[in-house]
Design a protein around this motif. Sequence first.
Motif, mmCIF file in Angstrom:
data_model
loop_
_atom_site.group_PDB
_atom_site.id
_atom_site.type_symbol
_atom_site.label_atom_id
_atom_site.label_comp_id
_atom_site.label_asym_id
_atom_site.label_seq_id
_atom_site.Cartn_x
_atom_site.Cartn_y
_atom_site.Cartn_z
ATOM 1 N N ARG A 1 0.558 -1.173 0.280
ATOM 2 C CA ARG A 1 -0.220 0.072 0.012
ATOM 3 C C ARG A 1 1.052 1.242 0.062
ATOM 4 O O ARG A 1 0.321 2.227 -0.021
ATOM 5 N N LEU A 2 2.186 1.423 1.222
ATOM 6 C CA LEU A 2 3.203 2.220 0.195
ATOM 7 C C LEU A 2 3.219 3.259 -0.578
ATOM 8 O O LEU A 2 3.513 4.351 -0.777
ATOM 9 N N ARG A 3 3.312 2.340 -1.146
ATOM 10 C CA ARG A 3 3.970 2.296 -2.934
ATOM 11 C C ARG A 3 2.385 2.670 -3.586
ATOM 12 O O ARG A 3 3.221 3.827 -4.992
ATOM 13 N N THR A 4 1.494 2.980 -3.323
ATOM 14 C CA THR A 4 0.882 4.025 -4.048
ATOM 15 C C THR A 4 0.434 5.350 -3.490
ATOM 16 O O THR A 4 -1.042 6.384 -4.258
ATOM 17 N N LEU A 5 1.078 5.563 -2.417
ATOM 18 C CA LEU A 5 0.702 6.575 -2.343
ATOM 19 C C LEU A 5 1.418 7.770 -2.652
ATOM 20 O O LEU A 5 2.475 7.570 -3.512
ATOM 21 N N ALA A 6 0.731 8.782 -2.827
ATOM 22 C CA ALA A 6 0.985 9.799 -3.982
ATOM 23 C C ALA A 6 2.280 10.810 -3.161
ATOM 24 O O ALA A 6 2.870 10.868 -1.975
ATOM 25 N N ASP A 7 3.011 11.652 -3.250
ATOM 26 C CA ASP A 7 4.705 11.821 -3.099
ATOM 27 C C ASP A 7 4.669 12.123 -1.782
ATOM 28 O O ASP A 7 4.553 12.994 -1.361
ATOM 29 N N GLY A 8 3.080 13.161 -1.601
ATOM 30 C CA GLY A 8 3.186 14.288 -0.846
ATOM 31 C C GLY A 8 1.621 14.206 -0.204
ATOM 32 O O GLY A 8 1.727 14.677 1.211
ATOM 33 N N ALA A 9 1.742 12.707 0.247
ATOM 34 C CA ALA A 9 0.577 12.264 0.931
ATOM 35 C C ALA A 9 0.812 11.608 2.467
ATOM 36 O O ALA A 9 2.338 12.064 2.857
ATOM 37 N N GLY A 10 0.238 12.511 3.324
ATOM 38 C CA GLY A 10 0.311 12.811 4.581
ATOM 39 C C GLY A 10 1.059 13.839 5.105
ATOM 40 O O GLY A 10 1.721 14.948 4.663
ATOM 41 N N ALA A 11 1.734 13.880 6.624
ATOM 42 C CA ALA A 11 2.637 14.561 7.151
ATOM 43 C C ALA A 11 3.741 14.304 7.878
ATOM 44 O O ALA A 11 3.953 13.372 8.194
ATOM 45 N N LEU A 12 4.555 15.171 7.209
ATOM 46 C CA LEU A 12 5.719 14.313 7.493
ATOM 47 C C LEU A 12 6.635 16.017 8.465
ATOM 48 O O LEU A 12 6.985 16.428 7.717
ATOM 49 N N GLN A 13 6.928 15.321 9.412
ATOM 50 C CA GLN A 13 7.688 15.874 10.895
ATOM 51 C C GLN A 13 8.443 15.805 11.551
ATOM 52 O O GLN A 13 9.082 14.493 11.016
#
Length: 483
Positions: A269-281
């Motif tokens: 599933r991770l490889r289906t994410l958009a490049d900016g998906a979710g929040a990186l902090q």
Amino acid sequence: MTLSRRDFAKRSAFTGAGVVLAGSVGVLASAPGALADGMPDAEDARDGQETRAARRIGYGPLRPDPAGLLALPAGFSYRVITRTGVTKLESGEPTPSHHDGTAAFEGRRGTVLLVNNHELKGPRSGWKHPVPLAEGLVYDPAASGGCTVVEVARHGEHVAEWVGIAGTSTNCAGGSTPWGTWLTCEETEDKAGQNGMTKDHGYVFEVDPYDRRANRAPRPVKALGRYAHEAVVVDPGRGHLYLTEDASGPNGLFYRWTPPTGFRHGRGRLRTLADGAGALQAFTCYDSGGRFVDDLSRATRVGTVYGVDWADVPDRDARTTSVRKQFKDGQVTRARKLEGMWWGDGGVYVVSSFARDESPVQHDGQVWFYNPRRRTLTLKVLLGVNKDPGRDGAFDGPDNITVSPYGGLVIAEDGEGVQHLFGAVDDGRTYPIARNELNIGTPEKPEFSEFTGVTFSPDGRTLFANIQEPGIMLAISGPWRRH
């Protein structure tokens, strides 16, 4: 809910030492040569002397290996599973070199599947045994690193080895997932056109040890950012991913990725994410007085507890500026050599291997525990600077780490001089498990490679570990017992 500096300071004022003792703060105090601050006083030591004497830890002294490879306690033995240039892949090509991060998965009919990183940086021409460019499994044909998958029989006998991913760079550590895959991390920031690369690097990739077809056409998980990745762990309850960065100038950061609303983890599933998906902090720490902590090396007492908040990463793909350089002083907390991680005891164990002149305070290793429920970071292990690394018995430079099924931690040493696998138990004592005896230097100037990829088999009977250079995977068995 965000735990602000004011909230953390207020909680500290109300509960006093209760904040410092939250969770299992007393666990895993200093190892030999560690700083004395934070250790029990003399009266406490006398009171507990009889109890500690009755609790023998470890397995006794290490016995030299006639084969000159691995010293172990009496009753223990090892098998060589793979060896660079000696063992072969299914394709007939030799096992690649520079073994690093590793995870063990339960295979069919009692076998174990081990996904093994190969930390090879730069163009393929620089290495005698790069990861072979297996058809359909290549990200960048110019890159030399990647992963192999090793199948091992019940008692540690080598069965087979094949490529899991190729054409990646500097695959250092990584982490296993609750859904049975491996996340391999590139510890580099090379872009296309740099160091011979044809694609951008510095990403995380997912490798499936069970389904070879799932690894075809490798795609980086860009949502997790592009920087010098070291390790990653998954919070199985909340779904967050925690990531370390091994970098300096300035020192690296500890990151948290929060999945987007509605996202459900699972195989592939991770490889289906958009490049900016979710929040990186990136994390920000502050002490019980609400004061900002600029660097983790500031902590000089085992049991130190910091409150943690999180700051958004402006540009996670680092198009013009490295991620760690996008923050100004006072925005985030840094640390030198943020390395291995492991999920256990409801949180994340995080290693900082050492700190030198680039850091406010020097040390030869820290192990921290991040509690996501309390939003606190607690110092568990603190190693003082080892002034005589060539002397056997003093540990320094913790790197890869795992939570032992027998209690405490097992730590792979990447320090100066003698290299060990060692254990750390709840009352702070440490003990040796293995010593690397393979001298890759000269008799006059001996040199011993680091240990990497420490992990237990699913049934807990076998400890797997690697000697990075030239690249040897080992299976260690013996009379393990609870500590």
